[in-house]
Design an enzyme around this catalytic site. Structure first.
Site, short mmCIF file in Angstrom:
data_model
loop_
_atom_site.label_atom_id
_atom_site.label_comp_id
_atom_site.label_asym_id
_atom_site.label_seq_id
_atom_site.Cartn_x
_atom_site.Cartn_y
_atom_site.Cartn_z
N PRO A 1 0.81 -1.22 0.00
CG PRO A 1 0.05 -0.92 2.20
CD PRO A 1 0.83 -1.87 1.32
CB CYS A 2 3.35 2.54 -2.31
SG CYS A 2 2.49 2.33 -3.85
CG HIS A 3 -2.51 3.71 -1.66
ND1 HIS A 3 -2.29 2.44 -2.15
CD2 HIS A 3 -3.49 3.61 -0.75
CE1 HIS A 3 -3.14 1.61 -1.55
NE2 HIS A 3 -3.87 2.29 -0.69
#
Length: 119
Positions: free
Chosen positions: A67-69
């Site tokens: 979940p790099c966001h």
DNA sequence: ATTATGACTTATT
DNA sequence: GAATAAGCCATAA
């Protein structure tokens, strides 16, 4: 219920540098509906450079898995996404976070209550 | 090994 | 408050 906050799979770890593996693994610990900051991550992985974290995430090889966001800047502004610091991709990042239950202020900053500090 | 780059941060102008 | 400079650390060339 929260999704299983998995960690980086061995395959994934093997594909990136140890530093990135550590960053991504820590990122997988951030619960849905929350975000973390580059600085908290940097501290968690034991370096003192948020810039290095940004470097680790900018070419995220495991796009939806990791979940790099869920990473924003220390002042809780949106930060960057998909290699850009602004533009349509940033808009998408916000949409994703909203879809996960993250609240934003009118400034486009994330609400402090939604920040995960690796407590 | 050295140089350049960057999804950052903080201080200074 | 916006623009610049300096500090930071991992990565790629």
């Amino acid at each position: 219920m929260q999704p299983a906050l998995g960690r980086l799979t061995p395959s994934q770890r093997a594909k990136v540098t140890p530093f990135r593996a550590k960053v991504l693994d820590a990122l997988c610990q951030v619960p849905r509906g929350k975000v973390t900051t580059y600085k908290y991550l940097s501290k968690h992985v034991g370096c003192n450079s948020s810039q290095a974290i940004g470097q680790a995430l900018k070419h995220n090889p495991f796009a939806p898995e990791v979940p790099c966001h869920r990473v924003v800047k220390t002042d809780r502004t949106i930060g960057g996404f998909s290699g850009s610091i602004s533009g349509p991709k940033i808009d998408k990042k916000i949409s994703l976070l909203r879809g996960e239950g993250v609240d934003f202020s009118e400034d486009g900053t994330v609400e402090a209550a939604c920040v995960y500090r690796f407590e």
